[in-house]
Scaffold this active site. Structure first.
Site, PDB file in Angstrom:
ATOM      1  N   HIS A   1     -11.080  -6.069   8.172  1.00 28.19           N
ATOM      2  CA  HIS A   1     -11.762  -5.725   6.922  1.00 28.19           C
ATOM      3  C   HIS A   1     -12.991  -4.850   7.184  1.00 28.19           C
ATOM      4  O   HIS A   1     -13.899  -4.798   6.355  1.00 28.19           O
ATOM      5  CB  HIS A   1     -12.206  -6.990   6.176  1.00 28.19           C
ATOM      6  CG  HIS A   1     -11.091  -7.891   5.773  1.00 28.19           C
ATOM      7  ND1 HIS A   1     -10.483  -8.763   6.653  1.00 28.19           N
ATOM      8  CD2 HIS A   1     -10.454  -8.044   4.581  1.00 28.19           C
ATOM      9  CE1 HIS A   1      -9.528  -9.428   6.015  1.00 28.19           C
ATOM     10  NE2 HIS A   1      -9.490  -9.004   4.768  1.00 28.19           N
TER      11      HIS A   1
ATOM     12  N   GLU B   1       0.816  -1.212   0.000  1.00 26.71           N
ATOM     13  CA  GLU B   1       0.000   0.000   0.000  1.00 26.71           C
ATOM     14  C   GLU B   1       0.855   1.271   0.000  1.00 26.71           C
ATOM     15  O   GLU B   1       0.520   2.257  -0.669  1.00 26.71           O
ATOM     16  CB  GLU B   1      -0.950  -0.002   1.192  1.00 26.71           C
ATOM     17  CG  GLU B   1      -2.059  -1.028   1.099  1.00 26.71           C
ATOM     18  CD  GLU B   1      -1.624  -2.445   1.451  1.00 26.71           C
ATOM     19  OE1 GLU B   1      -2.384  -3.396   1.189  1.00 26.71           O
ATOM     20  OE2 GLU B   1      -0.502  -2.592   2.000  1.00 26.71           O
TER      21      GLU B   1
END
Length: 337
Positions: free
Chosen positions: A129, A60
């Site tokens: 998540h 990321e």
């Protein structure tokens, strides 16, 4: 006009952006050949080629760093962080590089990047998540934060974000991807099922950043909400019979303070609702602003209805979420004072 759910509207926005501007490039984990874990980029690589829509490694920080460099070079990258929970390795690039680029170079360079990311819970995604980290990034000067609540806004706001010359975080409520969930329930009613789609223009249009929308007019109390919580607020007003005015903020930074002031000055009461944890959540900023600007019109203290101050409680996910019952209780408290 076409019937679209939020995923389809987001896909349409990127399709329009890619077609209109050769500087627009889309990349991230699984966004190319696979079309994204939620299918938001489905079909875009096939249509525009692997040089404009392509996959990136699981890094990321690297994804956002490349985007910052591309933006400084004149491109308009749109990157996907697969879940908002994974955005933290990119925090240094977002905070120390993207957000400060225009200022540190005296306007010589800027960072016209858009970072899309699914956020929030409701799909049984577990602790890694399901997080709602918007409060962390609204604190950072130079970053813009957008959270849509419906397909029409999602497409128009995403196009506005892509065309903006500053870095924009575009958080997408996962519970709304396939259409508004049944907000009348504190527990899920098949949250993964498709719901009736909304009418969305097929071509280009903009929903301006920094402009809130009145989702429901009322006179008894103002509810400030964004994303999924707009639908919870609408359900709470309907179930309780309280004549609440519900303001969909749409963008947190820039914030439509004038719309907030106008609503609270009309009702004299305010409740803030968000899914993220309570302490230092964006609701605290909203409550402070209402107190600063509407003190003499307030008839009761500002209430906050939020998630718990705890690591994401997967086993108690639907107790953690602010629901219509909790919101209705808060609205009644403000009205009965």
């Amino acid at each position: 006009m076409a019937a679209m759910n939020m995923i389809e509207a987001i896909n349409s926005a990127m399709d329009v952006a890619l077609e209109r501007d050769r500087a627009v490039t889309i990349f991230g984990q699984d966004v190319g050949y696979f079309g994204g874990v939620f299918r938001a980029t489905d079909g875009l690589q096939k249509k525009y080629g692997a040089s404009r829509v392509f996959d990136a490694p699981i890094t990321e920080g690297g994804i956002v760093a490349v985007a910052v460099g591309m933006g400084a070079y004149g491109k308009r990258p749109v990157v996907e962080i697969q879940f908002a929970d994974y955005i933290y390795p990119a925090a240094d690039q977002l905070i120390s590089e993207a957000a400060r680029m225009r200022y540190r170079t005296g306007g010589e360079w800027w960072s016209p990047i858009t970072v899309r990311s699914p956020y929030g819970g409701g799909i049984y995604g577990g602790q890694t998540h399901s997080q709602s980290p918007e409060g962390i990034f609204t604190h950072v000067a130079g970053l813009k934060t957008v959270i849509p609540s419906n397909p029409y806004d999602a497409k128009g706001l995403l196009l506005a974000a892509i065309e903006d010359d500053d870095p924009v975080l575009f958080f997408e409520p996962k519970r709304l991807y396939n259409g508004p969930f049944d907000g009348h329930h504190d527990r899920p009613v098949r949250p993964w099922a498709k719901h009736p789609a909304s009418e969305v223009p097929e071509g280009h249009y903009i929903v301006p950043l920094g402009k809130a929308a009145v989702a429901r007019e009322g006179t008894a109390v103002t509810v400030l909400a964004y994303g999924t919580m707009v639908h919870v607020a609408l359900a709470a007003a309907e179930d309780s019979g309280i004549d609440a005015e519900i303001l969909d903020l749409r963008t947190l930074v820039p914030l439509d303070l004038e719309a907030i002031k106008a609503s609270v000055q009309k009702t004299g009461r305010c409740v803030v609702i968000h899914e993220a944890t309570r302490t230092c959540g964006f609701g605290a900023e909203l409550a402070a602003l209402v107190q600063e600007h509407c003190f003499f019109e307030l008839e009761a203290p500002v209430e906050r209805v939020t998630g718990w101050d705890t690591p994401y409680p997967h086993a108690f996910e639907w107790e953690y979420f602010p629901g219509p019952k909790r919101l209705a209780e808060a609205m009644r408290r403000t009205i009965e004072i």
